[in-house]
Enzyme design. Structure first.
Site, PDB file in Angstrom:
ATOM      1  N   HIS A 185       0.814  -1.217   0.000  1.00  0.00           N
ATOM      2  CA  HIS A 185       0.000   0.000   0.000  1.00  0.00           C
ATOM      3  C   HIS A 185       0.852   1.272   0.000  1.00  0.00           C
ATOM      4  O   HIS A 185       1.983   1.276   0.471  1.00  0.00           O
ATOM      5  CB  HIS A 185      -0.894   0.038   1.246  1.00  0.00           C
ATOM      6  CG  HIS A 185      -1.777  -1.149   1.386  1.00  0.00           C
ATOM      7  ND1 HIS A 185      -2.084  -1.697   2.608  1.00  0.00           N
ATOM      8  CD2 HIS A 185      -2.414  -1.913   0.464  1.00  0.00           C
ATOM      9  CE1 HIS A 185      -2.889  -2.732   2.440  1.00  0.00           C
ATOM     10  NE2 HIS A 185      -3.094  -2.892   1.152  1.00  0.00           N
TER      11      HIS A 185
ATOM     12  N   LYS B  85       5.856   6.330   7.087  1.00  0.00           N
ATOM     13  CA  LYS B  85       5.345   5.418   8.116  1.00  0.00           C
ATOM     14  C   LYS B  85       6.478   4.950   9.014  1.00  0.00           C
ATOM     15  O   LYS B  85       7.595   4.719   8.551  1.00  0.00           O
ATOM     16  CB  LYS B  85       4.695   4.191   7.476  1.00  0.00           C
ATOM     17  CG  LYS B  85       3.464   4.515   6.649  1.00  0.00           C
ATOM     18  CD  LYS B  85       2.906   3.267   5.993  1.00  0.00           C
ATOM     19  CE  LYS B  85       1.688   3.607   5.140  1.00  0.00           C
ATOM     20  NZ  LYS B  85       1.194   2.405   4.427  1.00  0.00           N
TER      21      LYS B  85
ATOM     22  N   TYR C 125       1.510   1.645  13.652  1.00  0.00           N
ATOM     23  CA  TYR C 125       2.387   2.489  12.853  1.00  0.00           C
ATOM     24  C   TYR C 125       1.901   3.922  12.846  1.00  0.00           C
ATOM     25  O   TYR C 125       0.723   4.202  12.874  1.00  0.00           O
ATOM     26  CB  TYR C 125       2.594   1.949  11.439  1.00  0.00           C
ATOM     27  CG  TYR C 125       1.371   1.699  10.604  1.00  0.00           C
ATOM     28  CD1 TYR C 125       0.967   2.608   9.642  1.00  0.00           C
ATOM     29  CD2 TYR C 125       0.638   0.529  10.757  1.00  0.00           C
ATOM     30  CE1 TYR C 125      -0.142   2.372   8.854  1.00  0.00           C
ATOM     31  CE2 TYR C 125      -0.472   0.272   9.966  1.00  0.00           C
ATOM     32  CZ  TYR C 125      -0.855   1.199   9.018  1.00  0.00           C
ATOM     33  OH  TYR C 125      -1.961   0.954   8.239  1.00  0.00           O
TER      34      TYR C 125
ATOM     35  N   ASP D 172      -6.634  -6.300  -1.873  1.00  0.00           N
ATOM     36  CA  ASP D 172      -5.208  -6.576  -2.054  1.00  0.00           C
ATOM     37  C   ASP D 172      -4.957  -7.661  -3.095  1.00  0.00           C
ATOM     38  O   ASP D 172      -3.930  -7.644  -3.781  1.00  0.00           O
ATOM     39  CB  ASP D 172      -4.562  -6.979  -0.726  1.00  0.00           C
ATOM     40  CG  ASP D 172      -4.367  -5.802   0.217  1.00  0.00           C
ATOM     41  OD1 ASP D 172      -4.625  -4.651  -0.192  1.00  0.00           O
ATOM     42  OD2 ASP D 172      -3.958  -6.040   1.364  1.00  0.00           O
TER      43      ASP D 172
END
Length: 190
Positions: free
Chosen positions: A57, A67, A127, A166
């Site tokens: 992603h 991130k 995260y 996904d």
């Protein structure tokens, strides 16, 4: 000196008979590593089945996300793929095992696709992100794209648990990158 854009970070743990303490994020300390983004959102996921795979992603420019990823329960294999147009390491990946036990974190800057697979059941991942979720800017690359060739540490014959979204993400060859190359090629994690 230019540092690798993706960095494996090992916060120091201070332990005694009670357990341990660690500082997982400090803006001044991260600045010494060349990480100067401002985090504005924290995400927390639970993946129940072993070999749950989330990714690959990213969010596109104007809403891109740096991130800082860590696993707080269980073990994951965390991956970053260089998707910066013109990068000499375009389409290459790095990965690291993050676990509650080792305390490692992976910093993944804008211009990299991110994904992970759980290596144990009941994994929790947290995260930090430098921008909030923006559905109009979300994108992804197929997790099993042979052109990238990620070794996900999944045993032969095992199919990972995937979201419907996904499973059908585009291949790298079908992706026109909006991310510029910043002069820092991807380097192996140390």
């Amino acid at each position: 000196m230019l540092t690798s854009p993706v960095q494996l970070i090992t916060p120091r743990r201070f332990g005694d008979t009670r357990g341990w303490f660690t500082e997982v994020y400090s803006a001044p300390k991260f600045e010494t590593l060349g990480i100067t983004c401002h985090f504005v959102q924290d995400n927390h996921s639970l993946s129940v089945p072993r070999y749950t795979l989330r990714g690959l992603h990213f969010q596109t420019p104007r809403r891109g996300q740096d991130k800082l990823v860590r696993c707080i329960r269980g073990r994951i294999f965390d991956v970053a793929v260089d998707i910066r147009k013109g990068s000499p390491t375009y389409g290459q990946w790095v990965g690291a095992e993050l676990s509650a036990e080792n305390g490692h974190q992976l910093f993944i800057p804008i211009g990299f696709a991110h994904g992970f697979v759980t290596l144990e059941p009941d994994c929790e991942v947290m995260y930090k992100c430098s921008d909030t979720y923006a559905p109009d800017h979300e994108g992804g690359i197929r997790w099993n794209d042979a052109a990238i060739g990620i070794d996900w540490l999944i045993p032969s014959g095992v199919t990972p648990e995937l979201s419907t979204k996904d499973a059908v993400l585009p291949l790298l060859a079908d992706f026109e990158s909006p991310f510029p190359y910043d002069g820092r090629p991807l380097a192996p994690l140390t």
